[in-house]
Design a protein around this motif. Structure first.
Motif, short mmCIF file in Angstrom:
data_model
loop_
_atom_site.label_atom_id
_atom_site.label_comp_id
_atom_site.label_asym_id
_atom_site.label_seq_id
_atom_site.Cartn_x
_atom_site.Cartn_y
_atom_site.Cartn_z
N ALA A 1 1.25 -29.14 -6.53
CA ALA A 1 2.13 -28.42 -7.46
C ALA A 1 2.28 -29.22 -8.74
O ALA A 1 2.43 -30.44 -8.70
N LEU A 2 2.28 -28.51 -9.87
CA LEU A 2 2.40 -29.14 -11.18
C LEU A 2 3.64 -28.62 -11.89
O LEU A 2 3.86 -27.40 -11.97
N VAL A 3 4.46 -29.53 -12.42
CA VAL A 3 5.54 -29.18 -13.34
C VAL A 3 5.03 -29.54 -14.74
O VAL A 3 4.95 -30.72 -15.08
N PRO A 4 4.66 -28.54 -15.55
CA PRO A 4 3.98 -28.84 -16.81
C PRO A 4 4.93 -29.43 -17.85
O PRO A 4 6.16 -29.28 -17.78
N GLU A 5 4.33 -30.06 -18.84
CA GLU A 5 5.10 -30.72 -19.89
C GLU A 5 6.00 -29.74 -20.64
O GLU A 5 7.13 -30.07 -21.00
N ASP A 6 5.52 -28.51 -20.86
CA ASP A 6 6.30 -27.54 -21.63
C ASP A 6 7.19 -26.66 -20.75
O ASP A 6 7.77 -25.70 -21.21
N ARG A 7 7.27 -26.98 -19.47
CA ARG A 7 8.19 -26.38 -18.48
C ARG A 7 7.89 -24.93 -18.16
O ARG A 7 7.99 -24.51 -17.03
N ARG A 8 7.61 -24.09 -19.15
CA ARG A 8 7.19 -22.70 -18.95
C ARG A 8 8.20 -21.91 -18.12
O ARG A 8 7.83 -21.19 -17.19
N ILE A 9 9.45 -22.05 -18.47
CA ILE A 9 10.50 -21.24 -17.87
C ILE A 9 10.39 -19.82 -18.42
O ILE A 9 10.26 -19.62 -19.63
N PHE A 10 10.46 -18.82 -17.56
CA PHE A 10 10.42 -17.43 -18.01
C PHE A 10 11.77 -17.10 -18.66
O PHE A 10 12.81 -17.11 -17.99
N PRO A 11 11.78 -16.81 -19.96
CA PRO A 11 13.05 -16.72 -20.68
C PRO A 11 13.94 -15.56 -20.27
O PRO A 11 15.17 -15.65 -20.37
N LYS A 12 13.36 -14.46 -19.82
CA LYS A 12 14.15 -13.27 -19.50
C LYS A 12 14.41 -13.10 -18.01
O LYS A 12 14.95 -12.07 -17.59
N LEU A 13 14.02 -14.09 -17.22
CA LEU A 13 14.36 -14.10 -15.80
C LEU A 13 15.51 -15.06 -15.58
O LEU A 13 15.70 -16.03 -16.32
#
Length: 234
Positions: free
Chosen positions: A79-91
């Motif tokens: 599993a990778l937690v990427p540097e830019d996090r990539r959180i889904f903004p509308k969830l």
């Protein structure tokens, strides 16, 4: 657990990584240090077959990975937690975390939301908040929660302390160390923040322009102050 030998990685004609040898034992946490552009993120993506073309040998849990795609490697427990996090903004935070459970290794049951909150208490008050409403530190905690909900065997954190306030960095280090103790995770932590890396890992590799220029324990690294001046100073 993870054995990498003579790994080269390319983006098109650009040769990014050159002959990387790297190992992580079960339950071990290893830092990968280097300046921006040294190839740290490319290394993690190459392990997952997530972008660069890779040549060399990658073995995980005794299995030699050759043509396995990213989703197949995730199913093996990477599993990778990427540097830019990539959180889904509308969830919501809860929905963001639950998405990570779909990558659970074959035969494994994802953690429940309650399990995740017990491991990362900072996520508890955020569960109904939308992704775009989170601070940088909160996003990082949620990204890690999404990474661990699938019960990975190897968790890779790409620059987790970047851009965070010192007090949040300390809380993040504590959370990572708790996860190591409770979950028995193996970790790879890429960082420029030496203090954070030291707090959360057992030993380190130092990368410069796509090549490993040092590997060893923290005391061995500390005995070489020239390494910081040559490869980490801005």
């Amino acid at each position: 657990m993870l054995e990498v030998a003579k790994l080269d990685a390319f983006y098109g004609q650009s040769h990014i990584l050159r002959g990387i040898d790297f190992q992580v034992a079960a339950g071990e946490s290893v830092a990968l240090l280097g300046r921006n552009g040294a190839g740290k993120s490319t290394f993690l993506k190459a392990l997952l077959n997530g972008g660069p073309q890779a040549r060399g040998r990658i073995s995980f849990l005794g299995q030699h990975l050759t043509r396995e795609q990213l989703h197949q490697r995730a199913r093996l427990g990477m599993a990778l937690v990427p540097e830019d996090r990539r959180i889904f903004p509308k969830l919501t935070v809860e929905e963001n975390i639950e998405i990570g459970g779909r990558a659970a290794p074959t035969g494994a049951t994802p953690h429940s939301i309650n399990d995740v909150v017990a491991m990362l208490p900072m996520c508890g008050p955020l569960l109904k908040r939308l992704g775009f409403q989170l601070s940088g530190g909160q996003q990082q905690m949620v990204a890690i929660a999404r990474g661990i909900v699938s019960r990975p065997r190897l968790l890779m954190l790409d620059e987790p302390a970047e851009g965070l306030a010192p007090v949040i960095v300390d809380e993040l280090a504590d959370a990572i160390n708790r996860l190591r103790q409770t979950e028995g995770l193996s970790l790879i932590v890429t960082e420029q923040n030496i203090d954070f890396a030291r707090e959360t890992t057992d030993r380190l590799y130092l990368l410069d322009v796509g090549e490993v220029v040092f590997s060893g324990s923290w005391p061995e690294f500390d005995a070489r102050p020239d390494l910081v001046d040559r490869y980490l100073a801005l």
